[in-house]
Design a protein around this motif. Sequence first.
Motif, PDB file in Angstrom:
ATOM      1  N   CYS A   1      -1.870   8.339  10.085  1.00 17.41           N
ATOM      2  CA  CYS A   1      -2.414   6.984   9.653  1.00 17.41           C
ATOM      3  C   CYS A   1      -2.394   7.311   8.218  1.00 17.41           C
ATOM      4  CB  CYS A   1      -3.932   7.076   9.844  1.00 17.41           C
ATOM      5  SG  CYS A   1      -4.851   5.723   8.828  1.00 17.41           S
ATOM      6  N   ILE A   2      -2.062   6.272   7.327  1.00 18.24           N
ATOM      7  CA  ILE A   2      -2.063   6.238   6.013  1.00 18.24           C
ATOM      8  C   ILE A   2      -3.021   4.887   5.302  1.00 18.24           C
ATOM      9  CG2 ILE A   2      -0.762   5.644   3.912  1.00 18.24           C
ATOM     10  CD1 ILE A   2       1.571   7.370   4.554  1.00 18.24           C
ATOM     11  N   CYS A   3      -3.786   5.131   4.399  1.00 22.09           N
ATOM     12  CA  CYS A   3      -4.641   4.246   4.052  1.00 22.09           C
ATOM     13  C   CYS A   3      -4.359   4.154   2.571  1.00 22.09           C
ATOM     14  CB  CYS A   3      -6.126   4.571   3.970  1.00 22.09           C
ATOM     15  SG  CYS A   3      -6.700   4.913   5.565  1.00 22.09           S
ATOM     16  N   PHE A   4      -4.168   2.838   2.219  1.00 25.34           N
ATOM     17  CA  PHE A   4      -3.785   2.750   0.905  1.00 25.34           C
ATOM     18  C   PHE A   4      -5.028   1.848   0.123  1.00 25.34           C
ATOM     19  CE2 PHE A   4       0.301   2.496   2.898  1.00 25.34           C
ATOM     20  CZ  PHE A   4       1.272   2.981   2.146  1.00 25.34           C
ATOM     21  N   ASP A   5      -5.005   2.195  -1.222  1.00 24.19           N
ATOM     22  CA  ASP A   5      -5.879   1.324  -1.919  1.00 24.19           C
ATOM     23  C   ASP A   5      -5.098   0.206  -2.281  1.00 24.19           C
ATOM     24  OD1 ASP A   5      -7.621   0.643  -4.241  1.00 24.19           O
ATOM     25  OD2 ASP A   5      -6.453   1.362  -5.457  1.00 24.19           O
ATOM     26  N   VAL A   6      -5.557  -0.809  -2.785  1.00 24.00           N
ATOM     27  CA  VAL A   6      -4.976  -2.148  -2.898  1.00 24.00           C
ATOM     28  C   VAL A   6      -4.646  -2.485  -4.578  1.00 24.00           C
ATOM     29  CG1 VAL A   6      -4.952  -4.450  -2.453  1.00 24.00           C
ATOM     30  CG2 VAL A   6      -5.717  -3.203  -0.812  1.00 24.00           C
ATOM     31  N   ASP A   7      -5.745  -2.653  -5.445  1.00 27.78           N
ATOM     32  CA  ASP A   7      -5.470  -2.885  -6.719  1.00 27.78           C
ATOM     33  C   ASP A   7      -4.881  -1.732  -7.510  1.00 27.78           C
ATOM     34  OD1 ASP A   7      -6.737  -5.564  -6.458  1.00 27.78           O
ATOM     35  OD2 ASP A   7      -8.793  -4.354  -6.535  1.00 27.78           O
ATOM     36  N   SER A   8      -3.688  -2.073  -8.314  1.00 28.28           N
ATOM     37  CA  SER A   8      -2.893  -1.071  -9.001  1.00 28.28           C
ATOM     38  C   SER A   8      -2.488   0.042  -8.316  1.00 28.28           C
ATOM     39  CB  SER A   8      -3.965  -0.464 -10.066  1.00 28.28           C
ATOM     40  OG  SER A   8      -4.306  -1.482 -11.058  1.00 28.28           O
ATOM     41  N   THR A   9      -2.269  -0.407  -6.911  1.00 28.80           N
ATOM     42  CA  THR A   9      -1.308   0.580  -5.962  1.00 28.80           C
ATOM     43  C   THR A   9      -0.604  -0.236  -5.293  1.00 28.80           C
ATOM     44  OG1 THR A   9      -3.213   2.093  -6.076  1.00 28.80           O
ATOM     45  CG2 THR A   9      -1.572   2.156  -4.275  1.00 28.80           C
ATOM     46  N   VAL A  10      -1.221  -1.231  -4.203  1.00 26.68           N
ATOM     47  CA  VAL A  10      -0.259  -2.000  -3.373  1.00 26.68           C
ATOM     48  C   VAL A  10       0.283  -3.193  -4.169  1.00 26.68           C
ATOM     49  CG1 VAL A  10      -0.172  -3.688  -1.591  1.00 26.68           C
ATOM     50  CG2 VAL A  10      -1.122  -1.269  -1.315  1.00 26.68           C
ATOM     51  N   ILE A  11      -0.708  -3.467  -5.110  1.00 21.91           N
ATOM     52  CA  ILE A  11      -0.307  -4.723  -6.285  1.00 21.91           C
ATOM     53  C   ILE A  11      -0.465  -4.059  -7.369  1.00 21.91           C
ATOM     54  CG2 ILE A  11      -0.915  -6.560  -4.620  1.00 21.91           C
ATOM     55  CD1 ILE A  11      -3.664  -6.947  -6.258  1.00 21.91           C
ATOM     56  N   THR A  12       0.131  -4.889  -8.605  1.00 16.70           N
ATOM     57  CA  THR A  12       0.313  -4.527  -9.843  1.00 16.70           C
ATOM     58  C   THR A  12      -0.785  -4.804 -10.642  1.00 16.70           C
ATOM     59  OG1 THR A  12       1.552  -6.481 -10.516  1.00 16.70           O
ATOM     60  CG2 THR A  12       2.998  -4.766  -9.536  1.00 16.70           C
ATOM     61  N   GLU A  13      -1.996  -5.459 -10.178  1.00 17.15           N
ATOM     62  CA  GLU A  13      -2.952  -5.893 -10.949  1.00 17.15           C
ATOM     63  C   GLU A  13      -4.309  -5.389 -10.247  1.00 17.15           C
ATOM     64  OE1 GLU A  13      -1.730  -9.814 -12.923  1.00 17.15           O
ATOM     65  OE2 GLU A  13      -1.309  -9.830 -10.849  1.00 17.15           O
ATOM     66  N   GLU A  14      -5.434  -5.535 -11.069  1.00 16.65           N
ATOM     67  CA  GLU A  14      -6.563  -5.248 -10.578  1.00 16.65           C
ATOM     68  C   GLU A  14      -7.310  -6.717 -10.054  1.00 16.65           C
ATOM     69  OE1 GLU A  14      -8.671  -2.563  -9.879  1.00 16.65           O
ATOM     70  OE2 GLU A  14      -7.177  -1.252 -10.649  1.00 16.65           O
ATOM     71  N   GLY A  15      -7.303  -7.250  -9.062  1.00 18.09           N
ATOM     72  CA  GLY A  15      -8.028  -8.498  -8.513  1.00 18.09           C
ATOM     73  C   GLY A  15      -8.942  -9.039  -9.189  1.00 18.09           C
ATOM     74  N   ILE A  16      -9.962  -8.302  -9.419  1.00 15.84           N
ATOM     75  CA  ILE A  16     -11.233  -8.603  -9.835  1.00 15.84           C
ATOM     76  C   ILE A  16     -10.925  -8.879 -11.558  1.00 15.84           C
ATOM     77  CG2 ILE A  16     -12.116  -6.382 -10.620  1.00 15.84           C
ATOM     78  CD1 ILE A  16     -14.821  -7.517  -9.818  1.00 15.84           C
ATOM     79  N   ASN A  17     -10.302  -8.210 -12.231  1.00 12.80           N
ATOM     80  CA  ASN A  17      -9.745  -8.616 -13.404  1.00 12.80           C
ATOM     81  C   ASN A  17      -9.061 -10.055 -13.718  1.00 12.80           C
ATOM     82  OD1 ASN A  17     -10.788  -6.214 -14.021  1.00 12.80           O
ATOM     83  ND2 ASN A  17      -8.923  -5.121 -14.817  1.00 12.80           N
TER      84      ASN A  17
ATOM     85  N   HIS B   1      -2.265 -17.802  -9.061  1.00 13.14           N
ATOM     86  CA  HIS B   1      -1.881 -16.609  -9.497  1.00 13.14           C
ATOM     87  C   HIS B   1      -1.830 -15.467  -8.534  1.00 13.14           C
ATOM     88  CE1 HIS B   1      -1.684 -13.528 -13.289  1.00 13.14           C
ATOM     89  NE2 HIS B   1      -1.807 -12.838 -11.982  1.00 13.14           N
ATOM     90  N   PRO B   2      -0.662 -15.914  -7.482  1.00 14.02           N
ATOM     91  CA  PRO B   2      -0.439 -14.928  -6.543  1.00 14.02           C
ATOM     92  C   PRO B   2       0.236 -13.649  -6.999  1.00 14.02           C
ATOM     93  CG  PRO B   2       1.678 -16.527  -6.936  1.00 14.02           C
ATOM     94  CD  PRO B   2       0.339 -16.866  -7.595  1.00 14.02           C
ATOM     95  N   PHE B   3      -0.453 -12.509  -6.229  1.00 14.10           N
ATOM     96  CA  PHE B   3      -0.339 -11.254  -6.387  1.00 14.10           C
ATOM     97  C   PHE B   3       1.186 -10.806  -6.291  1.00 14.10           C
ATOM     98  CE2 PHE B   3      -5.031 -11.302  -5.498  1.00 14.10           C
ATOM     99  CZ  PHE B   3      -5.365 -11.027  -6.860  1.00 14.10           C
ATOM    100  N   GLN B   4       1.351  -9.741  -7.230  1.00 14.89           N
ATOM    101  CA  GLN B   4       2.923  -9.190  -7.091  1.00 14.89           C
ATOM    102  C   GLN B   4       2.740  -7.721  -6.574  1.00 14.89           C
ATOM    103  OE1 GLN B   4       5.652 -10.954  -8.057  1.00 14.89           O
ATOM    104  NE2 GLN B   4       4.246 -12.435  -8.154  1.00 14.89           N
ATOM    105  N   LEU B   5       3.429  -7.318  -5.520  1.00 16.93           N
ATOM    106  CA  LEU B   5       3.471  -6.171  -4.858  1.00 16.93           C
ATOM    107  C   LEU B   5       4.212  -5.030  -5.862  1.00 16.93           C
ATOM    108  CD1 LEU B   5       4.682  -7.023  -1.404  1.00 16.93           C
ATOM    109  CD2 LEU B   5       2.393  -6.662  -1.877  1.00 16.93           C
TER     110      LEU B   5
END
Length: 231
Positions: free
Chosen positions: A20-36, A87-91
């Motif tokens: 199993c691999i667990c990914f953080d999302v913000d600034s990892t899977v995507i290039t931004e912090e979603g809440i920002n 503002h769709p997120f970028q991977l």
Amino acid sequence: MSTVGLDIPLARSSLLTCDCICFDVDSTVITEEGINVLADFLGKGEEVSAWTANAMGGNVKFEDALEARLGLIKPSKPSILTCLQKHPFQLSPGVQTFIQTLHSKSVDVWLVSGGFRIMIEPIAAVLNIPKSNILANNILHNEAGEYIGFDPEEPTSRDLGKRAALEHIKSLKGHENIVMIGDGATDAQAKPPASAFIGYGGVQDREKVRGKADWFVYDFEEATKILEERK
């Protein structure tokens, strides 16, 4: 610059044997912090970004930062959906190929985030990750779609939440070798139960996180190459 090795043999063996691999999302899977991004959209970007930086740097308890940031922006459901549309997120570069390779090797992939499920589900859909493999925070709205709070029962809503999230995944799925990948102090806290923590610095290079990582990468290409060696 590609990688910084602290315990590359451990990270390499974990990639070759993990179930199993667990990914953080913000600034990892995507290039931004979603809440920002959401805060910018709602005109509260500067105040919220300061809280985010402190939380990810390990300078303030995550639950305090989460409550403070949501209190500043009070995001309605319509405003979140409009933000996502405009503002769709970028991977992050290479992450989609890395996750596709994980799937091809029958590795269970999860998104474990202090961000918000409503914003993460579209990202998971692009990556062919089922909604059931998302552990993230739920923003609560009333029938009119107005913000009324967040669910404090989600493990990722509080400090050491990602450790609790991985413990839940481990007990639910029976995984023996979980790897955590992320850019923040909250991700480093997930080891243990993670057998290895791979820090990601392709968006944010945090010295505290680099110091706690078994392996620190600036892109996913080398990790994909290692993974391709799996039988």
